[in-house]
Design a protein around this motif. Sequence first.
Motif, PDB file in Angstrom:
ATOM      1  N   GLU A  87      20.319   4.889  -9.291  1.00  0.00           N
ATOM      2  CA  GLU A  87      21.567   5.791  -8.536  1.00  0.00           C
ATOM      3  C   GLU A  87      21.112   6.868  -7.814  1.00  0.00           C
ATOM      4  OE1 GLU A  87      23.760   3.901  -8.024  1.00  0.00           O
ATOM      5  OE2 GLU A  87      24.909   3.019  -9.692  1.00  0.00           O
ATOM      6  N   CYS A  88      20.355   7.510  -8.569  1.00  0.00           N
ATOM      7  CA  CYS A  88      19.584   8.798  -7.834  1.00  0.00           C
ATOM      8  C   CYS A  88      18.648   8.443  -6.858  1.00  0.00           C
ATOM      9  CB  CYS A  88      18.522   9.219  -9.181  1.00  0.00           C
ATOM     10  SG  CYS A  88      19.344  10.255 -10.173  1.00  0.00           S
ATOM     11  N   LYS A  89      18.099   7.234  -6.568  1.00  0.00           N
ATOM     12  CA  LYS A  89      17.093   6.694  -5.619  1.00  0.00           C
ATOM     13  C   LYS A  89      18.281   6.627  -4.185  1.00  0.00           C
ATOM     14  CE  LYS A  89      13.844   3.563  -3.397  1.00  0.00           C
ATOM     15  NZ  LYS A  89      13.049   2.333  -3.717  1.00  0.00           N
ATOM     16  N   ARG A  90      19.234   5.924  -4.628  1.00  0.00           N
ATOM     17  CA  ARG A  90      20.217   5.381  -3.751  1.00  0.00           C
ATOM     18  C   ARG A  90      20.937   6.557  -2.971  1.00  0.00           C
ATOM     19  NH1 ARG A  90      26.158   2.498  -3.583  1.00  0.00           N
ATOM     20  NH2 ARG A  90      25.950   1.932  -1.375  1.00  0.00           N
ATOM     21  N   ILE A  91      21.116   7.693  -3.729  1.00  0.00           N
ATOM     22  CA  ILE A  91      21.666   8.991  -3.132  1.00  0.00           C
ATOM     23  C   ILE A  91      20.775   9.823  -2.346  1.00  0.00           C
ATOM     24  CG2 ILE A  91      21.671  10.614  -5.000  1.00  0.00           C
ATOM     25  CD1 ILE A  91      24.708  11.027  -4.595  1.00  0.00           C
ATOM     26  N   GLY A  92      19.397   9.534  -2.488  1.00  0.00           N
ATOM     27  CA  GLY A  92      18.465  10.059  -1.643  1.00  0.00           C
ATOM     28  C   GLY A  92      17.541  11.069  -2.489  1.00  0.00           C
ATOM     29  N   LEU A  93      17.577  10.982  -3.662  1.00  0.00           N
ATOM     30  CA  LEU A  93      16.527  11.622  -4.493  1.00  0.00           C
ATOM     31  C   LEU A  93      15.307  11.051  -5.009  1.00  0.00           C
ATOM     32  CD1 LEU A  93      19.386  12.930  -6.988  1.00  0.00           C
ATOM     33  CD2 LEU A  93      18.185  14.217  -5.634  1.00  0.00           C
ATOM     34  N   ASP A  94      14.355  11.795  -5.051  1.00  0.00           N
ATOM     35  CA  ASP A  94      12.967  11.187  -5.304  1.00  0.00           C
ATOM     36  C   ASP A  94      12.858  11.142  -6.915  1.00  0.00           C
ATOM     37  OD1 ASP A  94      10.225  10.820  -5.766  1.00  0.00           O
ATOM     38  OD2 ASP A  94       9.691  11.963  -3.954  1.00  0.00           O
ATOM     39  N   TYR A 121      14.100  -5.975 -11.937  1.00  0.00           N
ATOM     40  CA  TYR A 121      14.927  -5.193 -11.108  1.00  0.00           C
ATOM     41  C   TYR A 121      14.106  -4.000 -10.618  1.00  0.00           C
ATOM     42  CZ  TYR A 121      19.420  -2.587 -10.790  1.00  0.00           C
ATOM     43  OH  TYR A 121      20.336  -1.868 -10.214  1.00  0.00           O
ATOM     44  N   VAL A 122      13.192  -3.343 -11.290  1.00  0.00           N
ATOM     45  CA  VAL A 122      12.591  -2.216 -11.115  1.00  0.00           C
ATOM     46  C   VAL A 122      11.640  -2.789  -9.930  1.00  0.00           C
ATOM     47  CG1 VAL A 122      10.385  -0.938 -11.860  1.00  0.00           C
ATOM     48  CG2 VAL A 122      12.401  -1.296 -13.350  1.00  0.00           C
ATOM     49  N   ASP A 123      11.208  -3.762  -9.729  1.00  0.00           N
ATOM     50  CA  ASP A 123      10.425  -4.202  -8.562  1.00  0.00           C
ATOM     51  C   ASP A 123      11.217  -4.426  -7.268  1.00  0.00           C
ATOM     52  OD1 ASP A 123       7.799  -5.188  -7.185  1.00  0.00           O
ATOM     53  OD2 ASP A 123       8.746  -7.116  -7.330  1.00  0.00           O
ATOM     54  N   ILE A 124      12.478  -5.006  -7.616  1.00  0.00           N
ATOM     55  CA  ILE A 124      13.104  -5.327  -6.457  1.00  0.00           C
ATOM     56  C   ILE A 124      13.997  -4.025  -6.141  1.00  0.00           C
ATOM     57  CG2 ILE A 124      15.433  -6.237  -5.617  1.00  0.00           C
ATOM     58  CD1 ILE A 124      14.473  -8.613  -7.878  1.00  0.00           C
ATOM     59  N   MET A 125      14.265  -3.229  -6.970  1.00  0.00           N
ATOM     60  CA  MET A 125      14.915  -2.076  -6.475  1.00  0.00           C
ATOM     61  C   MET A 125      13.744  -0.866  -5.852  1.00  0.00           C
ATOM     62  SD  MET A 125      17.987  -2.937  -6.726  1.00  0.00           S
ATOM     63  CE  MET A 125      18.654  -1.573  -6.123  1.00  0.00           C
ATOM     64  N   GLU A 126      12.446  -1.195  -5.933  1.00  0.00           N
ATOM     65  CA  GLU A 126      11.360  -0.477  -5.716  1.00  0.00           C
ATOM     66  C   GLU A 126      11.453   1.251  -6.156  1.00  0.00           C
ATOM     67  OE1 GLU A 126      10.889  -0.176  -1.378  1.00  0.00           O
ATOM     68  OE2 GLU A 126      11.075  -2.382  -1.049  1.00  0.00           O
ATOM     69  N   LEU A 127      11.588   1.082  -7.568  1.00  0.00           N
ATOM     70  CA  LEU A 127      11.758   2.342  -8.553  1.00  0.00           C
ATOM     71  C   LEU A 127      10.169   2.531  -8.878  1.00  0.00           C
ATOM     72  CD1 LEU A 127      14.730   1.311 -10.825  1.00  0.00           C
ATOM     73  CD2 LEU A 127      14.943   2.457  -8.703  1.00  0.00           C
ATOM     74  N   ASP A 128      10.020   3.964  -8.831  1.00  0.00           N
ATOM     75  CA  ASP A 128       8.503   4.304  -9.189  1.00  0.00           C
ATOM     76  C   ASP A 128       8.535   4.340 -10.791  1.00  0.00           C
ATOM     77  OD1 ASP A 128       7.765   4.665  -6.503  1.00  0.00           O
ATOM     78  OD2 ASP A 128       8.472   6.575  -6.330  1.00  0.00           O
ATOM     79  N   PHE A 129       7.591   3.875 -11.424  1.00  0.00           N
ATOM     80  CA  PHE A 129       7.710   3.629 -12.814  1.00  0.00           C
ATOM     81  C   PHE A 129       6.381   3.922 -13.479  1.00  0.00           C
ATOM     82  CE2 PHE A 129      10.608   1.608 -16.188  1.00  0.00           C
ATOM     83  CZ  PHE A 129       9.509   1.682 -17.180  1.00  0.00           C
ATOM     84  N   TRP A 130       6.253   4.456 -14.344  1.00  0.00           N
ATOM     85  CA  TRP A 130       4.685   4.709 -15.069  1.00  0.00           C
ATOM     86  C   TRP A 130       4.764   4.301 -16.303  1.00  0.00           C
ATOM     87  CZ3 TRP A 130       2.892  10.441 -13.575  1.00  0.00           C
ATOM     88  CH2 TRP A 130       2.400  10.365 -12.330  1.00  0.00           C
ATOM     89  N   GLU A 179       0.613  -1.341   0.159  1.00  0.00           N
ATOM     90  CA  GLU A 179      -0.123  -0.013  -0.009  1.00  0.00           C
ATOM     91  C   GLU A 179       0.748   1.264   0.051  1.00  0.00           C
ATOM     92  OE1 GLU A 179      -3.977  -1.786   2.371  1.00  0.00           O
ATOM     93  OE2 GLU A 179      -2.117  -1.041   3.504  1.00  0.00           O
ATOM     94  N   GLN A 180       1.958   1.246   0.807  1.00  0.00           N
ATOM     95  CA  GLN A 180       2.777   2.340   0.694  1.00  0.00           C
ATOM     96  C   GLN A 180       3.526   2.548  -0.807  1.00  0.00           C
ATOM     97  OE1 GLN A 180       5.698   2.296   4.132  1.00  0.00           O
ATOM     98  NE2 GLN A 180       4.295   0.932   5.026  1.00  0.00           N
ATOM     99  N   ARG A 181       3.844   1.402  -1.455  1.00  0.00           N
ATOM    100  CA  ARG A 181       4.446   1.570  -2.467  1.00  0.00           C
ATOM    101  C   ARG A 181       3.323   2.283  -3.605  1.00  0.00           C
ATOM    102  NH1 ARG A 181       7.596   2.697  -4.109  1.00  0.00           N
ATOM    103  NH2 ARG A 181       8.059   1.543  -6.238  1.00  0.00           N
ATOM    104  N   GLN A 182       2.018   1.830  -3.554  1.00  0.00           N
ATOM    105  CA  GLN A 182       1.225   2.255  -4.411  1.00  0.00           C
ATOM    106  C   GLN A 182       0.986   3.796  -4.291  1.00  0.00           C
ATOM    107  OE1 GLN A 182      -2.068  -0.458  -3.020  1.00  0.00           O
ATOM    108  NE2 GLN A 182      -1.731  -1.876  -5.044  1.00  0.00           N
ATOM    109  N   VAL A 183       0.900   4.326  -2.973  1.00  0.00           N
ATOM    110  CA  VAL A 183       0.774   5.707  -2.681  1.00  0.00           C
ATOM    111  C   VAL A 183       2.062   6.376  -3.366  1.00  0.00           C
ATOM    112  CG1 VAL A 183       0.701   7.410  -0.940  1.00  0.00           C
ATOM    113  CG2 VAL A 183      -0.515   5.303  -0.924  1.00  0.00           C
ATOM    114  N   ALA A 184       3.263   5.756  -3.018  1.00  0.00           N
ATOM    115  CA  ALA A 184       4.524   6.398  -3.534  1.00  0.00           C
ATOM    116  C   ALA A 184       4.357   6.682  -5.038  1.00  0.00           C
ATOM    117  CB  ALA A 184       5.997   5.788  -2.941  1.00  0.00           C
ATOM    118  N   ARG A 185       4.027   5.542  -5.643  1.00  0.00           N
ATOM    119  CA  ARG A 185       4.008   5.705  -7.146  1.00  0.00           C
ATOM    120  C   ARG A 185       3.156   6.497  -7.620  1.00  0.00           C
ATOM    121  NH1 ARG A 185       5.118  -0.150  -7.081  1.00  0.00           N
ATOM    122  NH2 ARG A 185       2.741  -0.589  -7.171  1.00  0.00           N
ATOM    123  N   ALA A 186       1.870   6.980  -6.939  1.00  0.00           N
ATOM    124  CA  ALA A 186       1.004   7.973  -7.546  1.00  0.00           C
ATOM    125  C   ALA A 186       1.534   9.279  -7.715  1.00  0.00           C
ATOM    126  CB  ALA A 186      -0.346   7.725  -6.658  1.00  0.00           C
TER     127      ALA A 186
END
Length: 591
Positions: free
Chosen positions: A196-203, A260-269, A166-173
Amino acid sequence: MLDKLKPAQEETPDIVAADWIAALNGALATGSADDLAVLFAPDGHWRNLFGISWLFATFSGRHSVAAELSQRAGKVRATGFRIDDRALIPRRAVVAGREVIEAVFTFDTSHGPGTGAVRLLPGANGHSVAWTFSTMLDFDSICDAGSARAADGIHARDFAAPDWIEQRQVARAYADREPDVLIVGGGHAGIAAATECKRIGLDVLIVDRARRIGDNWRLRYRGLKLHNKTPVNHFRYLPFPQTFPDYIPKDKIANWLESYVDIMELDFWTETAFEGAAYDETTQRWTVTLQRAEHTRTLHPKHIVLATSVSGTPNNPEIPGIEQFKGRVLHSSKFAAGREWSDRSVVVFGTGTSAHDICQELHAVGADVTMVQRSPTMVVNVEPAQLYDRTYLGDGPPIEVRDILNSGVPLPVMKIAHKLITDEVKRLDAPLLSRLERAGFRLEFGEDGTGWPLKFRSRGGGYYFNVGCSELIADGKIRLIQAADIAGFTADGLALKDGSQLNAELFVLATGYKGLDHLLAKLFGDDVARRVGRVWGFDDTTQELRNMWTRTGQPGLWFTGGAFSQARIYSRFIALQIAAIEAGTLSKHLT
């Protein structure tokens, strides 16, 4: 400074490397360009990948290297260079035909810890001098130092709170926030940059037109595989399993991207079209228009990374007279399978990898196939082609260390190395190449004989890794004609200059793809296109690829692309620069 260097003769590689590094520290402490110059070979090079100053450039010649290094090292307080024998024990190696001592080092700067590689040659009076020297910020150490991993050590939970999915769904929206970074294009390069952007702390948010993650591979022609071996193509943080084949099929790659996108929890539309963007100098944000199904969505990211591939948009050239043909005309990107063309006649225009693979697939299902050669093409058997990537093959250090060594080879040295490899490849492939030339196939081997990797970096194609199609051409099983032999087009196919007619039901245009820069004016306007200029291909001043992985003339606009290995190595530098801009330690503008 020479008196501080011990003679390299009879010394072990670790001693030679340690002595050179000590002399480097001494020269940097004096701030003297003259002291630095004697530490480098006359044809020495320094490749700086944002390691000492926020600059991506290669400097060549000992005096140029010394002048730039002495000036820039002082500004960022680059000190404490030391051999990193935990990463690589200094060793003897052969690079571009020269025997060197190769070592990896670390150092400190005001921007954070750095790493790099040096290759040493015997110099005057037996003293070692650097032939290649590379510096980069150590992304992993910087991220590790600033990370705050969530404390999940306690099993107690709030059962009334949203769970992980549920948190992932909210984040992706993105209903209540704006991304720091919007990445346009969800192939391997866009995904690597987002990671890499996510790892360094960017949204960060990725958008792509495709219905499903990985479709940019999944929907291509059936026979497509990667043409270099699996160890070259690993993803950061999640390498391919050892069970993967040497040459990975397209659908396996597509599924890996999705996983990979799923495992790394990347927001993807997915199913999201990027319609264009305008930059506001006051707010320093973009206004982006996205089309999602029947809905238009507007976002205001601070940065846009264009990851639509250096060969992502089909090139459909104007071919005078082709409208006379009444059969089907497809670009190779739209060719999905040869089965429907069994026992039918097909003409394929082009002699690159896609053209060869499509011809071979068509022949395998019984089609009558003709290949049209428009320009000379490099052909290399798939196994000898791996010689260009030998840094990654066989036993050796971890891939992270191999990336440091590989990225530490400056363009002039790469050209020497690749010319030697191309000569070796031509010798190994001589029987096949002779047969191809007898069949009328026109060959060439890149600028000054430097082979396919630099052809890719300069023009994005113009070569074929042979997996059997060349033998079919040499044997006459796939017909070959030259574009110059065509007199014109008819309703039924081609009229040839010798008076004959070549009938066909399908034309496949394997005519390549347009580069990243062709979309600039369409998506961002003429002013942005002029500010940015050309993308891809080498810049004569920096000796690096134009506008790739670095700040461009347009604040907030970045480019990424290239091979899997390039995305893996260079994506972190986009993340580092954006993070530094957001922290206020780096200007958005090039300086």
